[in-house]
Design a protein around this motif. Structure first.
Motif, PDB file in Angstrom:
ATOM      1  N   ASP A  17       0.925  -1.297  -0.141  1.00  0.00           N
ATOM      2  CA  ASP A  17      -0.107  -0.065  -0.057  1.00  0.00           C
ATOM      3  C   ASP A  17       0.887   1.304   0.008  1.00  0.00           C
ATOM      4  OD1 ASP A  17      -2.405  -1.367  -0.007  1.00  0.00           O
ATOM      5  OD2 ASP A  17      -2.679  -1.260   2.241  1.00  0.00           O
ATOM      6  N   GLY A  18       0.659   2.096  -0.800  1.00  0.00           N
ATOM      7  CA  GLY A  18       1.406   3.400  -0.961  1.00  0.00           C
ATOM      8  C   GLY A  18       2.754   3.303  -1.135  1.00  0.00           C
ATOM      9  N   VAL A  19       3.228   2.296  -1.858  1.00  0.00           N
ATOM     10  CA  VAL A  19       4.778   2.075  -2.001  1.00  0.00           C
ATOM     11  C   VAL A  19       5.471   2.871  -2.911  1.00  0.00           C
ATOM     12  CG1 VAL A  19       4.578   0.316  -3.815  1.00  0.00           C
ATOM     13  CG2 VAL A  19       6.496   0.108  -2.106  1.00  0.00           C
ATOM     14  N   ILE A  20       4.841   3.479  -3.798  1.00  0.00           N
ATOM     15  CA  ILE A  20       5.333   4.343  -4.934  1.00  0.00           C
ATOM     16  C   ILE A  20       5.804   5.799  -4.001  1.00  0.00           C
ATOM     17  CG2 ILE A  20       5.193   5.691  -6.986  1.00  0.00           C
ATOM     18  CD1 ILE A  20       3.325   3.721  -7.730  1.00  0.00           C
ATOM     19  N   ALA A  21       4.948   6.214  -3.180  1.00  0.00           N
ATOM     20  CA  ALA A  21       5.207   7.606  -2.677  1.00  0.00           C
ATOM     21  C   ALA A  21       6.172   7.417  -1.393  1.00  0.00           C
ATOM     22  CB  ALA A  21       4.015   8.321  -2.336  1.00  0.00           C
ATOM     23  N   SER A  22       5.715   6.117  -0.881  1.00  0.00           N
ATOM     24  CA  SER A  22       6.576   5.987   0.300  1.00  0.00           C
ATOM     25  C   SER A  22       8.076   5.750   0.113  1.00  0.00           C
ATOM     26  CB  SER A  22       6.179   4.696   1.227  1.00  0.00           C
ATOM     27  OG  SER A  22       6.733   4.464   2.242  1.00  0.00           O
ATOM     28  N   ALA A  23       8.296   4.855  -1.097  1.00  0.00           N
ATOM     29  CA  ALA A  23       9.736   4.368  -1.403  1.00  0.00           C
ATOM     30  C   ALA A  23      10.601   5.834  -1.790  1.00  0.00           C
ATOM     31  CB  ALA A  23       9.870   3.492  -2.664  1.00  0.00           C
ATOM     32  N   ARG A  24       9.796   6.815  -2.333  1.00  0.00           N
ATOM     33  CA  ARG A  24      10.572   8.014  -2.858  1.00  0.00           C
ATOM     34  C   ARG A  24      10.749   8.996  -1.437  1.00  0.00           C
ATOM     35  NH1 ARG A  24      12.172   9.542  -8.013  1.00  0.00           N
ATOM     36  NH2 ARG A  24      11.503  11.733  -7.220  1.00  0.00           N
ATOM     37  N   LYS A  25      10.043   8.609  -0.573  1.00  0.00           N
ATOM     38  CA  LYS A  25      10.359   9.537   0.874  1.00  0.00           C
ATOM     39  C   LYS A  25      11.346   8.672   1.473  1.00  0.00           C
ATOM     40  CE  LYS A  25       5.956  11.341   2.531  1.00  0.00           C
ATOM     41  NZ  LYS A  25       5.020  11.100   3.475  1.00  0.00           N
ATOM     42  N   ILE A  26      11.375   7.317   1.479  1.00  0.00           N
ATOM     43  CA  ILE A  26      12.650   6.518   2.125  1.00  0.00           C
ATOM     44  C   ILE A  26      13.983   6.801   1.204  1.00  0.00           C
ATOM     45  CG2 ILE A  26      13.494   4.410   2.297  1.00  0.00           C
ATOM     46  CD1 ILE A  26      10.661   3.280   2.769  1.00  0.00           C
ATOM     47  N   ILE A  27      13.897   6.961   0.019  1.00  0.00           N
ATOM     48  CA  ILE A  27      15.002   7.411  -1.014  1.00  0.00           C
ATOM     49  C   ILE A  27      15.506   9.098  -0.341  1.00  0.00           C
ATOM     50  CG2 ILE A  27      15.796   7.857  -3.186  1.00  0.00           C
ATOM     51  CD1 ILE A  27      13.968   5.589  -4.093  1.00  0.00           C
ATOM     52  N   GLY A  28      14.585   9.796  -0.454  1.00  0.00           N
ATOM     53  CA  GLY A  28      14.953  11.222  -0.080  1.00  0.00           C
ATOM     54  C   GLY A  28      15.212  12.130  -1.456  1.00  0.00           C
ATOM     55  N   ALA A  29      15.484  13.411  -1.260  1.00  0.00           N
ATOM     56  CA  ALA A  29      15.607  14.137  -2.324  1.00  0.00           C
ATOM     57  C   ALA A  29      16.645  13.987  -3.504  1.00  0.00           C
ATOM     58  CB  ALA A  29      15.892  15.715  -1.801  1.00  0.00           C
ATOM     59  N   ASN A  71      19.026  15.374  -4.782  1.00  0.00           N
ATOM     60  CA  ASN A  71      20.373  15.797  -4.638  1.00  0.00           C
ATOM     61  C   ASN A  71      20.550  15.470  -3.093  1.00  0.00           C
ATOM     62  OD1 ASN A  71      22.823  17.067  -3.757  1.00  0.00           O
ATOM     63  ND2 ASN A  71      22.314  19.043  -4.942  1.00  0.00           N
ATOM     64  N   PRO A  72      21.572  14.477  -3.070  1.00  0.00           N
ATOM     65  CA  PRO A  72      21.891  13.751  -1.826  1.00  0.00           C
ATOM     66  C   PRO A  72      22.222  15.111  -0.522  1.00  0.00           C
ATOM     67  CG  PRO A  72      22.776  12.470  -3.243  1.00  0.00           C
ATOM     68  CD  PRO A  72      22.515  13.692  -3.986  1.00  0.00           C
ATOM     69  N   LEU A  73      22.648  16.147  -1.078  1.00  0.00           N
ATOM     70  CA  LEU A  73      23.072  17.159  -0.113  1.00  0.00           C
ATOM     71  C   LEU A  73      21.651  18.012   0.217  1.00  0.00           C
ATOM     72  CD1 LEU A  73      26.203  18.875  -1.913  1.00  0.00           C
ATOM     73  CD2 LEU A  73      26.231  17.254   0.057  1.00  0.00           C
ATOM     74  N   ASN A  74      20.604  17.812  -0.233  1.00  0.00           N
ATOM     75  CA  ASN A  74      19.488  18.286  -0.010  1.00  0.00           C
ATOM     76  C   ASN A  74      18.351  17.352   0.872  1.00  0.00           C
ATOM     77  OD1 ASN A  74      20.093  20.788  -1.222  1.00  0.00           O
ATOM     78  ND2 ASN A  74      19.097  20.300  -2.911  1.00  0.00           N
ATOM     79  N   ALA A  75      18.959  16.141   0.811  1.00  0.00           N
ATOM     80  CA  ALA A  75      18.182  15.006   1.466  1.00  0.00           C
ATOM     81  C   ALA A  75      18.283  15.126   2.857  1.00  0.00           C
ATOM     82  CB  ALA A  75      18.559  13.488   0.620  1.00  0.00           C
ATOM     83  N   GLU A  76      16.949  14.871   3.403  1.00  0.00           N
ATOM     84  CA  GLU A  76      16.912  14.783   4.832  1.00  0.00           C
ATOM     85  C   GLU A  76      17.858  13.535   5.507  1.00  0.00           C
ATOM     86  OE1 GLU A  76      15.456  16.803   6.991  1.00  0.00           O
ATOM     87  OE2 GLU A  76      14.836  18.046   5.261  1.00  0.00           O
ATOM     88  N   ASP A 131      21.525  10.034   4.141  1.00  0.00           N
ATOM     89  CA  ASP A 131      22.471   9.176   5.042  1.00  0.00           C
ATOM     90  C   ASP A 131      23.583   8.970   4.468  1.00  0.00           C
ATOM     91  OD1 ASP A 131      20.516   9.541   7.127  1.00  0.00           O
ATOM     92  OD2 ASP A 131      19.970   7.409   7.165  1.00  0.00           O
ATOM     93  N   LEU A 132      23.570   8.420   3.093  1.00  0.00           N
ATOM     94  CA  LEU A 132      24.717   7.772   2.592  1.00  0.00           C
ATOM     95  C   LEU A 132      25.469   8.450   1.023  1.00  0.00           C
ATOM     96  CD1 LEU A 132      22.700   4.217   2.304  1.00  0.00           C
ATOM     97  CD2 LEU A 132      24.461   5.093   4.161  1.00  0.00           C
ATOM     98  N   GLY A 133      24.771   9.501   0.772  1.00  0.00           N
ATOM     99  CA  GLY A 133      25.354  10.084  -0.515  1.00  0.00           C
ATOM    100  C   GLY A 133      25.710  11.716  -0.399  1.00  0.00           C
TER     101      GLY A 133
END
Ligand code: ABT
Ligand code: MG
Length: 148
Positions: free
Chosen positions: A78-90, A92-97, A104-106
């Motif tokens: 359920d909701g995997v498309i949007a949720s995965a995008r959130k888990i992945i983050g922005a 540009n890794p420098l702007n990702a939470e 965390d990793l890039g």
């Protein structure tokens, strides 16, 4: 049930982050239904990034994604498309939470570790581009209904 296409890019594989990245979707509770490890052909890369064909970074993008093996996956839930995008983050890794994979990793927008479909139509298109129907395994994890 909703499905999305995720791919750990060559940088994620080369940095030894495959289990770390897959683990985030597994522990979240989504279901893995397709998985393969492959070197990406130029043709597949160009089709996958077709929307960016006219962008200045397109050649570098294709060069990068074909540079080494990737882990291509289909995840369900359920909701995997949007949720995965959130888990992945922005993008540009420098702007990702912090707490997200990229946060965390890039550190580099051109080396942002993982791809995730950005909408239902793209998910459908990308799953069909990367996987044959018979490569997807429909299964139900044995979950305790009152816990999940
Ligand atoms: P993908 O999941 O790879 O599609 O990334 P995301 O959807 O977060 O971001 P988009 B906009 O689709 O970027 C695709 C790839 O292009 C790279 N890129 C993007 C640049 O190198 N420079 C830019 O200015 C932009 C906008 C980042 C993404 N991939 N890689 N690797
Ligand atoms: Mg994208």
């Amino acid at each position: 049930m909703e499905r999305t296409f995720l791919a750990i890019k060559p940088d994620g594989v080369q940095r030894g982050l495959v289990s770390e990245i897959i683990g985030r979707f597994e522990t979240k509770g989504f279901t893995l239904i397709g998985l393969k490890f492959q070197k990406v052909s130029r043709e597949l890369a160009e089709q996958h990034y077709d929307v960016h064909r006219e962008r200045p970074f397109f050649p570098g993008l294709v060069e990068f994604i074909t540079s080494g093996p990737v882990v291509a996956m289909v995840w369900e839930g359920d909701g995997v498309i949007a949720s995965a995008r959130k888990i992945i983050g922005a993008t540009n890794p420098l702007n990702a939470e912090p707490g997200t994979i990229r946060g965390d990793l890039g550190i580099n927008v051109g080396r942002n570790l993982i791809h995730g479909s950005d909408a239902p139509e793209t998910a459908q298109k990308e799953i069909a581009l990367w996987f044959k129907d018979e490569e997807l395994v429909a299964w139900q994890p044995h979950l305790t209904p009152w816990l999940h």
